[in-house]
Design a protein around this motif. Sequence first.
Motif, PDB file in Angstrom:
ATOM      1  N   LYS A   2       2.336  26.795  -6.677  1.00  0.00           N
ATOM      2  CA  LYS A   2       2.640  25.390  -6.921  1.00  0.00           C
ATOM      3  C   LYS A   2       1.450  24.496  -6.691  1.00  0.00           C
ATOM      4  O   LYS A   2       1.165  23.616  -7.466  1.00  0.00           O
ATOM      5  N   GLY A   3       0.751  24.665  -5.586  1.00  0.00           N
ATOM      6  CA  GLY A   3      -0.350  23.775  -5.268  1.00  0.00           C
ATOM      7  C   GLY A   3      -1.414  24.488  -4.468  1.00  0.00           C
ATOM      8  O   GLY A   3      -1.439  25.708  -4.388  1.00  0.00           O
ATOM      9  N   TYR A   4      -2.278  23.700  -3.870  1.00  0.00           N
ATOM     10  CA  TYR A   4      -3.350  24.247  -3.060  1.00  0.00           C
ATOM     11  C   TYR A   4      -2.816  24.615  -1.683  1.00  0.00           C
ATOM     12  O   TYR A   4      -1.873  24.017  -1.179  1.00  0.00           O
ATOM     13  N   SER A   5      -3.459  25.577  -1.050  1.00  0.00           N
ATOM     14  CA  SER A   5      -3.042  25.956   0.293  1.00  0.00           C
ATOM     15  C   SER A   5      -3.542  24.964   1.333  1.00  0.00           C
ATOM     16  O   SER A   5      -3.016  24.914   2.433  1.00  0.00           O
ATOM     17  N   ALA A  14     -13.961  17.318  -3.505  1.00  0.00           N
ATOM     18  CA  ALA A  14     -13.455  17.663  -4.835  1.00  0.00           C
ATOM     19  C   ALA A  14     -12.920  19.088  -4.758  1.00  0.00           C
ATOM     20  O   ALA A  14     -13.320  19.869  -3.899  1.00  0.00           O
ATOM     21  N   ARG A  15     -12.013  19.411  -5.670  1.00  0.00           N
ATOM     22  CA  ARG A  15     -11.429  20.737  -5.643  1.00  0.00           C
ATOM     23  C   ARG A  15     -11.260  21.283  -7.050  1.00  0.00           C
ATOM     24  O   ARG A  15     -11.230  20.528  -8.031  1.00  0.00           O
ATOM     25  N   ILE A 108     -19.121  24.128   0.545  1.00  0.00           N
ATOM     26  CA  ILE A 108     -17.810  24.726   0.320  1.00  0.00           C
ATOM     27  C   ILE A 108     -17.045  24.700   1.636  1.00  0.00           C
ATOM     28  O   ILE A 108     -17.332  25.440   2.564  1.00  0.00           O
ATOM     29  N   ARG A 109     -16.046  23.818   1.729  1.00  0.00           N
ATOM     30  CA  ARG A 109     -15.241  23.688   2.946  1.00  0.00           C
ATOM     31  C   ARG A 109     -14.083  24.678   2.966  1.00  0.00           C
ATOM     32  O   ARG A 109     -13.687  25.161   4.008  1.00  0.00           O
ATOM     33  N   HIS A 110     -13.515  24.945   1.807  1.00  0.00           N
ATOM     34  CA  HIS A 110     -12.365  25.853   1.736  1.00  0.00           C
ATOM     35  C   HIS A 110     -12.484  26.666   0.459  1.00  0.00           C
ATOM     36  O   HIS A 110     -12.738  26.124  -0.613  1.00  0.00           O
ATOM     37  N   ILE A 111     -12.342  27.967   0.595  1.00  0.00           N
ATOM     38  CA  ILE A 111     -12.309  28.845  -0.575  1.00  0.00           C
ATOM     39  C   ILE A 111     -11.342  29.980  -0.244  1.00  0.00           C
ATOM     40  O   ILE A 111     -11.375  30.525   0.857  1.00  0.00           O
ATOM     41  N   VAL A 143     -12.495  24.045  -2.388  1.00  0.00           N
ATOM     42  CA  VAL A 143     -12.629  22.630  -2.019  1.00  0.00           C
ATOM     43  C   VAL A 143     -14.046  22.433  -1.530  1.00  0.00           C
ATOM     44  O   VAL A 143     -14.498  23.127  -0.604  1.00  0.00           O
ATOM     45  N   VAL A 144     -14.773  21.532  -2.186  1.00  0.00           N
ATOM     46  CA  VAL A 144     -16.148  21.202  -1.773  1.00  0.00           C
ATOM     47  C   VAL A 144     -16.160  19.803  -1.187  1.00  0.00           C
ATOM     48  O   VAL A 144     -15.373  18.949  -1.572  1.00  0.00           O
TER      49      VAL A 144
END
Length: 149
Positions: A2-5, A14-15, A108-111, A143-144
Amino acid sequence: MKGYSIQNVGERSARARGKELDISLKDSVNIAHFLRGKRLQWAIDALEKVTQKKLAVPYFRYLDSVSHRKGMSSGRYPVKAARAFLEVLRNAEANAEFKSLDTENLVIRHIAATKGRMIKKYLPKAYGRAGAWFKDLVNVEVVVEEVES
């Protein structure tokens, strides 16, 4: 999916997301671990070297019968997965540029690479039997965030 974790994304972020990519989950998990926390430009350059088989991705999970590489521990050259990650990272960079963020200072904060939908097919065999042919697809999200240099 459905969406991002990750839910709370800041203004200077930005993502991007790749849905149901036909790549290996094992390679994707290791590439995501390799790129987490790195600068975006460094990550893009590293993945381009992986596609040229000049830089190996170090493996931290799924290590059964993975050979050691020169100057590092066990690793491989997952070219197909690296190309898919390159596309997602370039999309994140374009989204950051659209939000007028400085693309030189992105980190890159989240991958994450997660298991997606499973394609189930059956191949006919002899004597009226059928063999299963299952394929797992992979979801990739990035998410950067802009940092002060």
